[in-house]
Design an enzyme around this catalytic site. Sequence first.
Site, PDB file in Angstrom:
ATOM      1  N   ARG A  16      54.146  39.523  55.453  1.00 50.36           N
ATOM      2  CA  ARG A  16      53.399  38.251  55.469  1.00 50.36           C
ATOM      3  C   ARG A  16      52.772  37.984  54.106  1.00 50.36           C
ATOM      4  O   ARG A  16      52.687  36.852  53.661  1.00 50.36           O
ATOM      5  CB  ARG A  16      52.340  38.251  56.586  1.00 50.36           C
ATOM      6  CG  ARG A  16      52.941  38.209  57.981  1.00 50.36           C
ATOM      7  CD  ARG A  16      51.932  37.769  59.041  1.00 50.36           C
ATOM      8  NE  ARG A  16      50.890  38.735  59.273  1.00 50.36           N
ATOM      9  CZ  ARG A  16      50.977  39.765  60.115  1.00 50.36           C
ATOM     10  NH1 ARG A  16      52.071  39.950  60.826  1.00 50.36           N
ATOM     11  NH2 ARG A  16      49.978  40.589  60.267  1.00 50.36           N
ATOM     12  N   ARG A  30      35.787  32.324  60.691  1.00 55.48           N
ATOM     13  CA  ARG A  30      36.426  32.584  59.398  1.00 55.48           C
ATOM     14  C   ARG A  30      37.631  31.640  59.342  1.00 55.48           C
ATOM     15  O   ARG A  30      38.496  31.693  60.218  1.00 55.48           O
ATOM     16  CB  ARG A  30      36.888  34.039  59.354  1.00 55.48           C
ATOM     17  CG  ARG A  30      37.606  34.411  58.074  1.00 55.48           C
ATOM     18  CD  ARG A  30      37.938  35.898  58.079  1.00 55.48           C
ATOM     19  NE  ARG A  30      39.106  36.193  58.864  1.00 55.48           N
ATOM     20  CZ  ARG A  30      39.326  37.366  59.470  1.00 55.48           C
ATOM     21  NH1 ARG A  30      38.453  38.327  59.424  1.00 55.48           N
ATOM     22  NH2 ARG A  30      40.447  37.578  60.143  1.00 55.48           N
ATOM     23  N   ASP A  45      40.776  38.739  64.356  1.00 56.17           N
ATOM     24  CA  ASP A  45      41.845  38.050  63.623  1.00 56.17           C
ATOM     25  C   ASP A  45      42.509  37.036  64.557  1.00 56.17           C
ATOM     26  O   ASP A  45      42.505  37.219  65.770  1.00 56.17           O
ATOM     27  CB  ASP A  45      42.940  39.041  63.215  1.00 56.17           C
ATOM     28  CG  ASP A  45      42.494  40.006  62.126  1.00 56.17           C
ATOM     29  OD1 ASP A  45      41.380  39.857  61.605  1.00 56.17           O
ATOM     30  OD2 ASP A  45      43.289  40.908  61.807  1.00 56.17           O
ATOM     31  N   LYS A  57      44.186  29.679  56.051  1.00 54.90           N
ATOM     32  CA  LYS A  57      45.277  28.695  56.151  1.00 54.90           C
ATOM     33  C   LYS A  57      46.237  29.059  57.287  1.00 54.90           C
ATOM     34  O   LYS A  57      46.731  28.190  57.980  1.00 54.90           O
ATOM     35  CB  LYS A  57      46.041  28.628  54.827  1.00 54.90           C
ATOM     36  CG  LYS A  57      45.257  27.928  53.720  1.00 54.90           C
ATOM     37  CD  LYS A  57      46.118  27.640  52.511  1.00 54.90           C
ATOM     38  CE  LYS A  57      45.262  27.115  51.374  1.00 54.90           C
ATOM     39  NZ  LYS A  57      46.036  26.883  50.140  1.00 54.90           N
ATOM     40  N   GLY A  58      46.522  30.358  57.476  1.00 53.00           N
ATOM     41  CA  GLY A  58      47.452  30.783  58.535  1.00 53.00           C
ATOM     42  C   GLY A  58      48.651  31.475  57.925  1.00 53.00           C
ATOM     43  O   GLY A  58      49.189  31.001  56.923  1.00 53.00           O
TER      44      GLY A  58
HETATM   45  P1  FDA Z   1      47.632  29.882  49.199  1.00 51.34           P
HETATM   46  O1  FDA Z   1      48.650  30.609  50.007  1.00 51.34           O
HETATM   47  O2  FDA Z   1      47.810  28.451  48.926  1.00 51.34           O
HETATM   48  O3  FDA Z   1      47.299  30.698  47.926  1.00 51.34           O
HETATM   49  C1  FDA Z   1      46.433  30.232  46.890  1.00 51.34           C
HETATM   50  C2  FDA Z   1      46.714  31.079  45.672  1.00 51.34           C
HETATM   51  O4  FDA Z   1      46.299  32.436  45.915  1.00 51.34           O
HETATM   52  C3  FDA Z   1      48.209  31.176  45.339  1.00 51.34           C
HETATM   53  O5  FDA Z   1      48.599  30.142  44.470  1.00 51.34           O
HETATM   54  C4  FDA Z   1      48.309  32.524  44.689  1.00 51.34           C
HETATM   55  O6  FDA Z   1      47.950  32.436  43.340  1.00 51.34           O
HETATM   56  C5  FDA Z   1      47.253  33.350  45.411  1.00 51.34           C
HETATM   57  N1  FDA Z   1      47.835  34.096  46.529  1.00 51.34           N
HETATM   58  C6  FDA Z   1      47.760  33.814  47.841  1.00 51.34           C
HETATM   59  N2  FDA Z   1      48.393  34.748  48.567  1.00 51.34           N
HETATM   60  C7  FDA Z   1      48.895  35.623  47.691  1.00 51.34           C
HETATM   61  C8  FDA Z   1      49.667  36.811  47.814  1.00 51.34           C
HETATM   62  N3  FDA Z   1      50.047  37.284  49.006  1.00 51.34           N
HETATM   63  N4  FDA Z   1      50.005  37.475  46.672  1.00 51.34           N
HETATM   64  C9  FDA Z   1      49.620  37.032  45.453  1.00 51.34           C
HETATM   65  N5  FDA Z   1      48.892  35.908  45.277  1.00 51.34           N
HETATM   66  C10 FDA Z   1      48.538  35.220  46.376  1.00 51.34           C
HETATM   67  N6  FDA Z   1      45.874  34.698  58.480  1.00 51.34           N
HETATM   68  C11 FDA Z   1      46.038  34.597  59.817  1.00 51.34           C
HETATM   69  O7  FDA Z   1      46.977  33.935  60.279  1.00 51.34           O
HETATM   70  N7  FDA Z   1      45.170  35.237  60.674  1.00 51.34           N
HETATM   71  C12 FDA Z   1      44.106  35.946  60.219  1.00 51.34           C
HETATM   72  O8  FDA Z   1      43.347  36.496  61.016  1.00 51.34           O
HETATM   73  C13 FDA Z   1      43.908  36.031  58.812  1.00 51.34           C
HETATM   74  N8  FDA Z   1      42.842  36.701  58.301  1.00 51.34           N
HETATM   75  C14 FDA Z   1      42.573  36.619  56.951  1.00 51.34           C
HETATM   76  C15 FDA Z   1      41.385  37.149  56.453  1.00 51.34           C
HETATM   77  C16 FDA Z   1      41.089  37.012  55.103  1.00 51.34           C
HETATM   78  C17 FDA Z   1      39.815  37.572  54.583  1.00 51.34           C
HETATM   79  C18 FDA Z   1      41.992  36.319  54.233  1.00 51.34           C
HETATM   80  C19 FDA Z   1      41.682  36.116  52.787  1.00 51.34           C
HETATM   81  C20 FDA Z   1      43.160  35.821  54.727  1.00 51.34           C
HETATM   82  C21 FDA Z   1      43.478  35.981  56.072  1.00 51.34           C
HETATM   83  N9  FDA Z   1      44.670  35.461  56.589  1.00 51.34           N
HETATM   84  C22 FDA Z   1      44.832  35.393  57.960  1.00 51.34           C
HETATM   85  C23 FDA Z   1      45.775  35.052  55.674  1.00 51.34           C
HETATM   86  C24 FDA Z   1      45.739  33.555  55.399  1.00 51.34           C
HETATM   87  O9  FDA Z   1      46.162  32.842  56.536  1.00 51.34           O
HETATM   88  C25 FDA Z   1      46.666  33.177  54.219  1.00 51.34           C
HETATM   89  O10 FDA Z   1      47.983  33.505  54.558  1.00 51.34           O
HETATM   90  C26 FDA Z   1      46.308  33.852  52.914  1.00 51.34           C
HETATM   91  O11 FDA Z   1      44.926  33.886  52.729  1.00 51.34           O
HETATM   92  C27 FDA Z   1      46.925  33.071  51.714  1.00 51.34           C
HETATM   93  O12 FDA Z   1      46.476  31.760  51.720  1.00 51.34           O
HETATM   94  P2  FDA Z   1      45.434  31.140  50.679  1.00 51.34           P
HETATM   95  O13 FDA Z   1      44.366  30.477  51.472  1.00 51.34           O
HETATM   96  O14 FDA Z   1      44.989  32.122  49.697  1.00 51.34           O
HETATM   97  O15 FDA Z   1      46.210  29.945  50.007  1.00 51.34           O
END
Ligand code: FDA
Length: 309
Positions: free
Chosen positions: A290, A182, A132, A185-186
């Site tokens: 988070r 992987r 991660d 967004k963060g």
């Molecule tokens: P965005 O936040 O724009 O969300 C897109 C849509 O998805 C939203 O409009 C909503 O509908 C839905 N959604 C997203 N999050 C949601 C929530 N919590 N509850 C309900 N709906 C939600 N980060 C990091 O800093 N270090 C890491 O190592 C990782 N590892 C990681 C692994 C995996 C497999 C995933 C999927 C994510 C991570 N992340 C992470 C978290 C990542 O940085 C980010 O915060 C989340 O994936 C949410 O961002 P989206 O890309 O989904 O976009």
Amino acid sequence: MSVLRAMLLWGSRNKWMCNRFPRYAFVRRAVRKFMPGETLADALQAARNFSGQNISVVLTHLGENISTAAEADAVTAHYLDVLEEVHARDLPATISLKLTQLGFDLSEEETCKRFSKIADRAGSYNNFVWIDMEDSSYADRTIKFYKRIKSEFSNTGLCLQAYLYRTAGDIDELMENMPNLRIVKGAYKESDSVAFPKRTQVDANYFHLARMLLPAMKDGKARVIFATHDKILLEQIILAAQGFELSAESLEFNMLFGIKPSLQSRMAQRGHRVGILISYGSAWFPWYMRRLAERPANLWFVVKNLFRR
Ligand code: FDA
């Protein structure tokens, strides 16, 4: 960054809240939306259920910034057990861990020894270990660590964050290591000096990084997982990948347990490789804050649970 989001991310690092809030039943009920349960058995059962839908999982034991070597050793032993269990049950499951769980704040050398044990065991079972990415104060050290570990263990991958200005440069530098990446967004609270402040800028940079990586995927120089629930971004990436004649199966997407389950199944039905990150364990509070910060509307779910029995 909205004030609410900033407050939730602040809460994720607040020791008093971390100790206090998990004791409330309504918070515990609300967190179940994002995790199948606190135990490894719960996570393995969820993995079994997903395997029926042709979806793999990534298991992560919650906990970060441990403070003693004994805790780091216990985490290492736990992940070795996870690999044994996954192998014994023949589950399509890998693991993902935070270096601070393995003692990164205490000793990089010892962390490297612990990580190597895990990567070695994973390799013996033809399995994989993801690292991660934590907050930006760890970015340099984590990337350096990955370069070192990748030279010995090809079955390892690193998460990179699109909200950081530096990430395009990091990808350029990592290319000589044939990386497994992987892209997310963060999820941490970062200042404007290191991270794009606006969501639109983060999204644009995510797509920019994807376009940088697609040719390397095509040439077999990098394995890349796009970890996002952002439908627009996913469609943009799929379309761009077609331009490089990448098959549906060569595109890998990861999402989080409990978030957009119908999108998860749809992506798998379209022939893409889909993995769901399943978190479990009792130290879920910072991680849960988070998740709330990503979508403050989730707070309604917590409030609703306040009135449920
Ligand atoms: P965005 O936040 O724009 O969300 C897109 C849509 O998805 C939203 O409009 C909503 O509908 C839905 N959604 C997203 N999050 C949601 C929530 N919590 N509850 C309900 N709906 C939600 N980060 C990091 O800093 N270090 C890491 O190592 C990782 N590892 C990681 C692994 C995996 C497999 C995933 C999927 C994510 C991570 N992340 C992470 C978290 C990542 O940085 C980010 O915060 C989340 O994936 C949410 O961002 P989206 O890309 O989904 O976009």
